[in-house]
Design a protein around this motif. Structure first.
Motif, PDB file in Angstrom:
ATOM      1  N   PHE A  33       0.887  -1.158   0.000  1.00  0.00           N
ATOM      2  CA  PHE A  33       0.000   0.000   0.000  1.00  0.00           C
ATOM      3  C   PHE A  33       0.925   1.208   0.000  1.00  0.00           C
ATOM      4  CE2 PHE A  33      -2.196  -3.556   1.786  1.00  0.00           C
ATOM      5  CZ  PHE A  33      -3.462  -3.489   1.224  1.00  0.00           C
ATOM      6  N   ILE A  34       0.890   2.004  -1.054  1.00  0.00           N
ATOM      7  CA  ILE A  34       1.893   3.046  -1.267  1.00  0.00           C
ATOM      8  C   ILE A  34       1.225   4.400  -1.464  1.00  0.00           C
ATOM      9  CG2 ILE A  34       3.894   3.730  -2.657  1.00  0.00           C
ATOM     10  CD1 ILE A  34       3.866   0.784  -3.742  1.00  0.00           C
ATOM     11  N   LYS A  35       1.702   5.406  -0.714  1.00  0.00           N
ATOM     12  CA  LYS A  35       1.260   6.788  -0.917  1.00  0.00           C
ATOM     13  C   LYS A  35       2.229   7.420  -1.896  1.00  0.00           C
ATOM     14  CE  LYS A  35      -0.065   9.278   2.560  1.00  0.00           C
ATOM     15  NZ  LYS A  35      -0.174  10.179   3.733  1.00  0.00           N
ATOM     16  N   VAL A  36       1.690   7.932  -3.000  1.00  0.00           N
ATOM     17  CA  VAL A  36       2.523   8.482  -4.073  1.00  0.00           C
ATOM     18  C   VAL A  36       2.118   9.924  -4.353  1.00  0.00           C
ATOM     19  CG1 VAL A  36       3.172   8.240  -6.503  1.00  0.00           C
ATOM     20  CG2 VAL A  36       2.803   6.200  -5.114  1.00  0.00           C
ATOM     21  N   GLN A  37       3.119  10.803  -4.431  1.00  0.00           N
ATOM     22  CA  GLN A  37       2.876  12.189  -4.797  1.00  0.00           C
ATOM     23  C   GLN A  37       2.860  12.275  -6.322  1.00  0.00           C
ATOM     24  OE1 GLN A  37       5.796  14.967  -3.335  1.00  0.00           O
ATOM     25  NE2 GLN A  37       4.590  16.734  -3.952  1.00  0.00           N
ATOM     26  N   VAL A  38       1.762  12.825  -6.872  1.00  0.00           N
ATOM     27  CA  VAL A  38       1.642  12.922  -8.331  1.00  0.00           C
ATOM     28  C   VAL A  38       1.641  14.358  -8.836  1.00  0.00           C
ATOM     29  CG1 VAL A  38       0.545  10.668  -8.652  1.00  0.00           C
ATOM     30  CG2 VAL A  38      -0.881  12.679  -8.228  1.00  0.00           C
ATOM     31  N   SER A  39       1.560  15.333  -7.921  1.00  0.00           N
ATOM     32  CA  SER A  39       1.708  16.750  -8.272  1.00  0.00           C
ATOM     33  C   SER A  39       2.059  17.489  -6.986  1.00  0.00           C
ATOM     34  CB  SER A  39       0.428  17.312  -8.900  1.00  0.00           C
ATOM     35  OG  SER A  39      -0.581  17.449  -7.926  1.00  0.00           O
ATOM     36  N   ASP A  40       2.162  18.815  -7.073  1.00  0.00           N
ATOM     37  CA  ASP A  40       2.544  19.587  -5.890  1.00  0.00           C
ATOM     38  C   ASP A  40       1.650  19.302  -4.686  1.00  0.00           C
ATOM     39  OD1 ASP A  40       4.661  20.736  -7.183  1.00  0.00           O
ATOM     40  OD2 ASP A  40       3.595  22.589  -7.680  1.00  0.00           O
ATOM     41  N   ALA A  41       0.351  19.189  -4.915  1.00  0.00           N
ATOM     42  CA  ALA A  41      -0.578  19.036  -3.795  1.00  0.00           C
ATOM     43  C   ALA A  41      -1.449  17.789  -3.886  1.00  0.00           C
ATOM     44  CB  ALA A  41      -1.476  20.264  -3.706  1.00  0.00           C
ATOM     45  N   GLU A  42      -1.228  16.947  -4.891  1.00  0.00           N
ATOM     46  CA  GLU A  42      -2.097  15.787  -5.081  1.00  0.00           C
ATOM     47  C   GLU A  42      -1.338  14.490  -4.843  1.00  0.00           C
ATOM     48  OE1 GLU A  42      -5.217  13.871  -8.311  1.00  0.00           O
ATOM     49  OE2 GLU A  42      -3.977  15.565  -8.895  1.00  0.00           O
ATOM     50  N   TYR A  43      -2.023  13.600  -4.144  1.00  0.00           N
ATOM     51  CA  TYR A  43      -1.449  12.299  -3.806  1.00  0.00           C
ATOM     52  C   TYR A  43      -2.445  11.215  -4.180  1.00  0.00           C
ATOM     53  CZ  TYR A  43       1.960  14.934  -1.132  1.00  0.00           C
ATOM     54  OH  TYR A  43       2.958  15.806  -0.776  1.00  0.00           O
ATOM     55  N   VAL A  44      -1.933  10.025  -4.420  1.00  0.00           N
ATOM     56  CA  VAL A  44      -2.773   8.858  -4.660  1.00  0.00           C
ATOM     57  C   VAL A  44      -2.267   7.726  -3.772  1.00  0.00           C
ATOM     58  CG1 VAL A  44      -3.349   9.485  -7.030  1.00  0.00           C
ATOM     59  CG2 VAL A  44      -1.377   8.040  -6.613  1.00  0.00           C
ATOM     60  N   HIS A  45      -3.157   6.804  -3.465  1.00  0.00           N
ATOM     61  CA  HIS A  45      -2.779   5.611  -2.730  1.00  0.00           C
ATOM     62  C   HIS A  45      -2.881   4.439  -3.699  1.00  0.00           C
ATOM     63  CE1 HIS A  45      -3.892   7.429   1.465  1.00  0.00           C
ATOM     64  NE2 HIS A  45      -2.939   8.101   0.833  1.00  0.00           N
ATOM     65  N   LEU A  46      -1.838   3.643  -3.774  1.00  0.00           N
ATOM     66  CA  LEU A  46      -1.799   2.494  -4.672  1.00  0.00           C
ATOM     67  C   LEU A  46      -1.783   1.197  -3.884  1.00  0.00           C
ATOM     68  CD1 LEU A  46       1.049   3.588  -7.131  1.00  0.00           C
ATOM     69  CD2 LEU A  46      -1.387   4.136  -7.255  1.00  0.00           C
ATOM     70  N   LYS A  47      -2.432   0.197  -4.426  1.00  0.00           N
ATOM     71  CA  LYS A  47      -2.377  -1.160  -3.881  1.00  0.00           C
ATOM     72  C   LYS A  47      -1.688  -2.003  -4.953  1.00  0.00           C
ATOM     73  CE  LYS A  47      -5.445  -4.745  -2.048  1.00  0.00           C
ATOM     74  NZ  LYS A  47      -6.881  -5.051  -1.773  1.00  0.00           N
ATOM     75  N   VAL A  48      -0.476  -2.477  -4.631  1.00  0.00           N
ATOM     76  CA  VAL A  48       0.369  -3.173  -5.606  1.00  0.00           C
ATOM     77  C   VAL A  48       0.702  -4.559  -5.087  1.00  0.00           C
ATOM     78  CG1 VAL A  48       2.591  -3.127  -6.804  1.00  0.00           C
ATOM     79  CG2 VAL A  48       1.359  -0.987  -6.401  1.00  0.00           C
ATOM     80  N   PHE A  49       0.550  -5.562  -5.934  1.00  0.00           N
ATOM     81  CA  PHE A  49       0.871  -6.938  -5.555  1.00  0.00           C
ATOM     82  C   PHE A  49       2.166  -7.369  -6.217  1.00  0.00           C
ATOM     83  CE2 PHE A  49       0.586 -11.556  -6.345  1.00  0.00           C
ATOM     84  CZ  PHE A  49       0.584 -11.971  -5.033  1.00  0.00           C
ATOM     85  N   LEU A  50       3.053  -7.933  -5.402  1.00  0.00           N
ATOM     86  CA  LEU A  50       4.299  -8.506  -5.910  1.00  0.00           C
ATOM     87  C   LEU A  50       4.286  -9.985  -5.556  1.00  0.00           C
ATOM     88  CD1 LEU A  50       6.990  -8.007  -7.323  1.00  0.00           C
ATOM     89  CD2 LEU A  50       7.983  -7.484  -5.109  1.00  0.00           C
ATOM     90  N   SER A  51       4.257 -10.836  -6.581  1.00  0.00           N
ATOM     91  CA  SER A  51       4.153 -12.282  -6.362  1.00  0.00           C
ATOM     92  C   SER A  51       5.459 -12.841  -5.815  1.00  0.00           C
ATOM     93  CB  SER A  51       3.770 -12.978  -7.666  1.00  0.00           C
ATOM     94  OG  SER A  51       4.771 -12.759  -8.636  1.00  0.00           O
ATOM     95  N   LEU A  52       5.420 -14.100  -5.466  1.00  0.00           N
ATOM     96  CA  LEU A  52       6.603 -14.783  -4.939  1.00  0.00           C
ATOM     97  C   LEU A  52       7.706 -14.812  -5.997  1.00  0.00           C
ATOM     98  CD1 LEU A  52       4.736 -17.705  -3.162  1.00  0.00           C
ATOM     99  CD2 LEU A  52       5.836 -15.747  -2.064  1.00  0.00           C
ATOM    100  N   PRO A  53       8.973 -14.772  -5.562  1.00  0.00           N
ATOM    101  CA  PRO A  53      10.094 -14.687  -6.524  1.00  0.00           C
ATOM    102  C   PRO A  53      10.107 -15.793  -7.577  1.00  0.00           C
ATOM    103  CG  PRO A  53      10.867 -14.337  -4.285  1.00  0.00           C
ATOM    104  CD  PRO A  53       9.421 -14.731  -4.185  1.00  0.00           C
ATOM    105  N   GLN A  54       9.737 -17.008  -7.197  1.00  0.00           N
ATOM    106  CA  GLN A  54       9.787 -18.112  -8.168  1.00  0.00           C
ATOM    107  C   GLN A  54       8.769 -17.954  -9.296  1.00  0.00           C
ATOM    108  OE1 GLN A  54       9.174 -18.443  -4.894  1.00  0.00           O
ATOM    109  NE2 GLN A  54       7.558 -19.924  -4.478  1.00  0.00           N
ATOM    110  N   GLU A  55       7.769 -17.099  -9.109  1.00  0.00           N
ATOM    111  CA  GLU A  55       6.789 -16.868 -10.171  1.00  0.00           C
ATOM    112  C   GLU A  55       7.332 -15.909 -11.233  1.00  0.00           C
ATOM    113  OE1 GLU A  55       2.865 -15.986  -8.720  1.00  0.00           O
ATOM    114  OE2 GLU A  55       3.089 -17.422  -7.087  1.00  0.00           O
ATOM    115  N   ASN A  56       8.381 -15.170 -10.884  1.00  0.00           N
ATOM    116  CA  ASN A  56       9.096 -14.322 -11.837  1.00  0.00           C
ATOM    117  C   ASN A  56       8.177 -13.333 -12.570  1.00  0.00           C
ATOM    118  OD1 ASN A  56      11.514 -13.456 -12.903  1.00  0.00           O
ATOM    119  ND2 ASN A  56      11.387 -14.808 -14.680  1.00  0.00           N
TER     120      ASN A  56
END
Length: 77
Positions: A33-56
């Motif tokens: 769950f990542i808070k990202v700044q996309v402009s001077d005053a605007e932010y978005v929250h992202l939900k990103v999935f990273l699978s297990l390493p063996q799935e590559n």
């Protein structure tokens, strides 16, 4: 790595795309769950999935929330 996925799905072109904070949740891989700044005053929250390493597989944007501020708490969604 998820910037192109976000820009495509949100129909935005971000000159700034800086991660400010993040939380993790371990599942069959890791959910970020990542808070990202996309402009001077605007932010978005992202939900990103990273699978297990063996799935590559690279990170995958699961969902996002727009219209956030720097002070909005980063929560699981």
């Amino acid at each position: 790595q998820v910037k192109p996925q976000f820009e495509s799905r949100a129909s935005m072109n971000c000159g700034v795309f800086t991660a400010i904070a993040f939380k993790t949740q371990v599942v069959a891989g890791t959910m970020y769950f990542i808070k990202v700044q996309v402009s001077d005053a605007e932010y978005v929250h992202l939900k990103v999935f990273l699978s297990l390493p063996q799935e590559n597989l690279g990170p995958s944007l699961i969902s996002f929330q727009t219209g956030k501020t720097r002070d909005d708490p980063l929560t699981y969604f």
